[in-house]
Design a protein around this motif. Structure first.
Motif, short mmCIF file in Angstrom:
data_model
loop_
_atom_site.label_atom_id
_atom_site.label_comp_id
_atom_site.label_asym_id
_atom_site.label_seq_id
_atom_site.Cartn_x
_atom_site.Cartn_y
_atom_site.Cartn_z
N ARG A 130 33.06 29.23 21.05
CA ARG A 130 32.89 30.38 21.97
C ARG A 130 31.62 30.22 22.80
O ARG A 130 31.62 30.53 24.00
N ASP A 131 30.56 29.75 22.16
CA ASP A 131 29.31 29.55 22.90
C ASP A 131 29.50 28.51 24.01
O ASP A 131 29.05 28.71 25.14
N ARG A 132 30.18 27.42 23.68
CA ARG A 132 30.36 26.36 24.67
C ARG A 132 31.19 26.85 25.85
O ARG A 132 30.93 26.48 27.01
N PHE A 133 32.19 27.69 25.59
CA PHE A 133 32.97 28.28 26.68
C PHE A 133 32.08 29.16 27.56
O PHE A 133 32.13 29.08 28.80
N LEU A 134 31.27 29.99 26.92
CA LEU A 134 30.40 30.90 27.66
C LEU A 134 29.37 30.12 28.48
O LEU A 134 29.08 30.48 29.63
N TYR A 135 28.80 29.06 27.89
CA TYR A 135 27.82 28.26 28.62
C TYR A 135 28.42 27.68 29.89
O TYR A 135 27.79 27.65 30.95
N LYS A 136 29.65 27.23 29.77
CA LYS A 136 30.27 26.51 30.87
C LYS A 136 30.81 27.43 31.95
O LYS A 136 30.75 27.12 33.14
N LYS A 137 31.33 28.59 31.54
CA LYS A 137 32.04 29.45 32.48
C LYS A 137 31.29 30.71 32.90
O LYS A 137 31.53 31.23 33.99
N LEU A 138 30.42 31.23 32.03
CA LEU A 138 29.86 32.55 32.29
C LEU A 138 28.34 32.59 32.15
O LEU A 138 27.78 33.57 31.68
N THR A 139 27.68 31.52 32.53
CA THR A 139 26.23 31.44 32.38
C THR A 139 25.62 30.72 33.58
O THR A 139 26.13 29.70 34.02
N ASP A 140 24.51 31.24 34.08
CA ASP A 140 23.80 30.59 35.17
C ASP A 140 22.73 29.63 34.69
O ASP A 140 22.46 28.61 35.32
N GLY A 141 22.08 29.98 33.57
CA GLY A 141 21.05 29.12 33.01
C GLY A 141 20.94 29.29 31.52
O GLY A 141 21.22 30.36 30.97
N ILE A 142 20.56 28.21 30.83
CA ILE A 142 20.48 28.21 29.37
C ILE A 142 19.10 27.74 28.94
O ILE A 142 18.61 26.71 29.43
N ILE A 143 18.49 28.48 28.02
CA ILE A 143 17.22 28.07 27.42
C ILE A 143 17.51 27.56 26.01
O ILE A 143 18.12 28.25 25.20
N ALA A 144 17.10 26.33 25.73
CA ALA A 144 17.27 25.74 24.40
C ALA A 144 15.90 25.66 23.74
O ALA A 144 14.93 25.21 24.35
N VAL A 145 15.81 26.09 22.48
CA VAL A 145 14.51 26.12 21.80
C VAL A 145 14.16 24.77 21.17
O VAL A 145 13.11 24.64 20.55
N ALA A 146 15.04 23.77 21.33
CA ALA A 146 14.74 22.42 20.85
C ALA A 146 15.38 21.42 21.81
O ALA A 146 16.41 21.71 22.43
N ASN A 147 14.79 20.24 21.90
CA ASN A 147 15.36 19.19 22.75
C ASN A 147 16.72 18.75 22.25
O ASN A 147 17.61 18.42 23.03
N SER A 148 16.88 18.72 20.91
CA SER A 148 18.17 18.33 20.34
C SER A 148 19.25 19.34 20.74
O SER A 148 20.40 18.97 20.98
N THR A 149 18.88 20.62 20.80
CA THR A 149 19.82 21.66 21.23
C THR A 149 20.22 21.43 22.68
O THR A 149 21.39 21.52 23.05
N ARG A 150 19.24 21.14 23.51
CA ARG A 150 19.51 20.90 24.93
C ARG A 150 20.46 19.71 25.11
O ARG A 150 21.44 19.79 25.86
N ARG A 151 20.20 18.62 24.43
CA ARG A 151 21.06 17.43 24.54
C ARG A 151 22.47 17.74 24.07
O ARG A 151 23.45 17.30 24.67
N SER A 152 22.57 18.50 22.97
CA SER A 152 23.89 18.83 22.43
C SER A 152 24.69 19.67 23.43
O SER A 152 25.89 19.43 23.64
#
Length: 402
Positions: A130-152
C-alpha cells in the motif's frame, strides 16, 4: 508557507515525536503549522495529546483519524480533512503513516488550490504494498529517515531519485546534552558509582531478542563482576521475556528493571555507560539509540535495519552479529577498555549533535518543501498534470486541479 502535519494515531511513538517536534520547529521559526492526530480511547492514561499539551502545543483532534484502515472512519476523516485543507489553504500536507497518507492524499486532491503532499517513511524496507502504491501515485515528495530506506523506495517503486530525500530522524539534542550538567539518578536504583552500567531502552517484546542479551550478560559478568544492566521500558510480556529468565539464570542481582520513565527519563538514561540495541522497533527510527548517542554513550547494535547507518563500527559504537558470545565480548571490551569506550562516546556525542538536531532537520525539511512546491508549480500547466515520480502525464479539463 502553511503546513498541516497529519498523524493518524493517538499513541506517543517514535514517529509521533518526530512529527510533533517538526511541527514545533516550524512554528518556532515563524511558519504557520498545524498538527492533527487521532483521539485516544477512554481507558488510555497517556496519549500523544497529553504529551503535546505538556510541551505547549494544542493539536487538532479527529476521532476518525485511525491508524488502521476503516471504511466508515476513513470517509468521515476524509470529509473533515477536505474542509480543513480547503478552509485553511495549506500549502503542504505532510503525512507520517499509511492510512493517514491515503486519506490525506484523497482530501488534498479535492482541494481547489492543489497543495503538495509529503510523506515521511520510517521503515528500512520502504514500507508495504500500500505504501509503494501511495508513493508512486499519490505523493509529491518522500522523506526517508535512512539512506537504505531511500534506496529501497527508489528501487522497489521505480521512483525518480529527486522525489525522495534522505533526512535523518531528529531528536531534541539539547535535552540530552551532557554539557548542561545533567545528573544521573544511580542512587535511586541502588547502583554504585563504580559499577559499569549496560542500558537497554525498549518496549519488551518477543522480537527484541532479549534472550540474546540475557545470555550475553551471563557470560560477561564472569569477567565484569561489577556489571549492572538497566532495563528501561515496559511491556505486557516483561515477566515472561525478561524478569523470569533473569531470575532462573541467577542473574537478578545484576539487573535493574526501571519500568517506563517519563519525568526522570534523562536522569535514568544518564546512569548508563554503554547502550545495547539489537532490534529496531515497529518504526525503525531507533530514537533511543540517537538519544543515548546525544548523551555521549557508545552503543552496541546489530546489523539489522538502519542501525548500521546510525552507528559507525569502532567510531561511535560497535556493530556486531547479535549472538550471545559476540555480544558478551563487545560488552567486556567496552567495560574493560575505558579509554576506547570514552572515545566512542565522544564521537557518538559529536555525530548526534551535528546530524540529529531539530534545527538541522527543520532546515532540510523546509528546503525540501520549497523544492517540491516549485517543481509542482512548474509541472502543472494549462490543465496538464504531470506525475513527477514516474514521469507520466495525464490530461484533465481545465480547473480540475492536481
Amino acid at each position: 508557507m502553511k503546513v498541516l502535519q497529519i498523524f493518524n494515531n493517538w499513541k506517543w511513538t517514535g514517529p509521533a515525536e518526530y512529527a510533533f517536534n517538526l511541527t514545533s520547529m516550524l512554528i518556532k521559526n515563524g511558519i504557520e503549522a498545524t498538527f492533527t492526530c487521532g483521539f485516544p480511547p477512554e481507558e488510555a492514561k497517556e496519549s500523544l495529546i497529553t504529551f503535546a499539551r505538556e510541551r505547549g502545543l494544542i493539536p487538532l483532534v479527529n476521532s476518525n483519524l485511525n491508524k488502521h484502515f476503516h471504511l466508515r472512519k476513513n470517509f468521515f476523516a476524509y470529509q473533515g480533512l477536505v474542509r480543513l485543507i480547503t478552509e485553511k489553504k495549506f500549502d503542504i500536507i505532510h503525512t507520517h503513516l499509511t492510512n493517514g497518507h491515503l486519506v490525506a492524499a484523497l482530501a488534498a486532491k479535492k482541494a481547489p488550490h492543489n497543495p503538495v503532499l509529503i510523506r515521511t517513511c520510517y521503515e528500512s524496507d520502504g514500507g508495504g504494498i500500500r505504501d509503494r502504491f501511495l508513493y508512486k501515485k499519490l505523493t509529491d515528495g518522500i522523506i526517508a529517515v535512512a539512506n537504505s530506506t531511500r534506496r529501497s523506495i527508489i528501487d522497489r517503486c521505480r521512483i525518480t531519485p529527486e522525489k525522495v530525500r534522505f533526512i535523518p530522524a531528529a531528536i531534541d539534542t539539547e535535552r540530552f546534552d551532557p554539557k548542561r550538567g545533567l545528573k544521573n539518578n544511580r542512587n535511586k536504583w541502588g547502583i554504585k558509582p563504580e559499577a559499569t552500567v549496560l542500558g537497554i531502552v525498549a518496549r519488551i517484546q518477543r522480537h527484541r531478542r532479549f534472550h540474546v542479551i540475557i545470555e550475553a550478560v551471563a557470560k560477561a559478568v564472569k569477567k565484569i563482576p561489577n556489571l549492572k544492566v538497566m532495563v528501561i521500558g515496559r511491556g505486557t510480556n516483561i515477566k515472561e521475556l525478561a524478569i523470569d529468565p533473569v531470575e532462573e539464570m541467577g542473574l537478578a542481582k545484576y539487573f535493574v528493571f526501571t519500568g517506563y520513565r517519563k519525568d526522570d527519563y534523562v536522569e535514568t538514561l544518564s546512569c548508563i555507560d554503554i547502550k545495547v540495541f539489537l532490534v529496531p522497533g515497529s518504526d525503525d527510527s531507533c530514537r533511543a539509540v540517537r538519544e543515548a548517542m546525544a548523551l555521549g554513550k557508545p552503543v552496541i547494535v546489530s546489523k539489522r535495519g538502519m542501525l548500521p547507518e546510525i552507528v559507525d563500527h569502532e567510531v561511535n559504537g560497535l556493530v556486531i552479529d547479535d549472538e550471545p558470545e559476540i555480544l558478551a565480548q563487545a560488552i567486556i571490551k567496552l567495560s574493560e577498555d575505558i579509554i576506547f569506550r570514552e572515545r566512542l562516546g565522544y564521537n557518538a556525542f559529536k555525530k548526534a549533535h551535528t546530524q540529529f538536531s531539530l534545527q538541522k532537520q527543520f532546515r532540510k525539511v523546509v528546503d525540501f518543501y520549497e523544492e517540491i512546491m516549485q517543481k509542482k508549480r512548474l509541472f502543472t500547466r494549462k490543465g496538464k498534470v504531470f506525475d513527477l515520480g514516474v514521469k507520466r502525464a495525464s490530461r484533465r479539463s481545465k480547473g480540475d486541479g492536481y
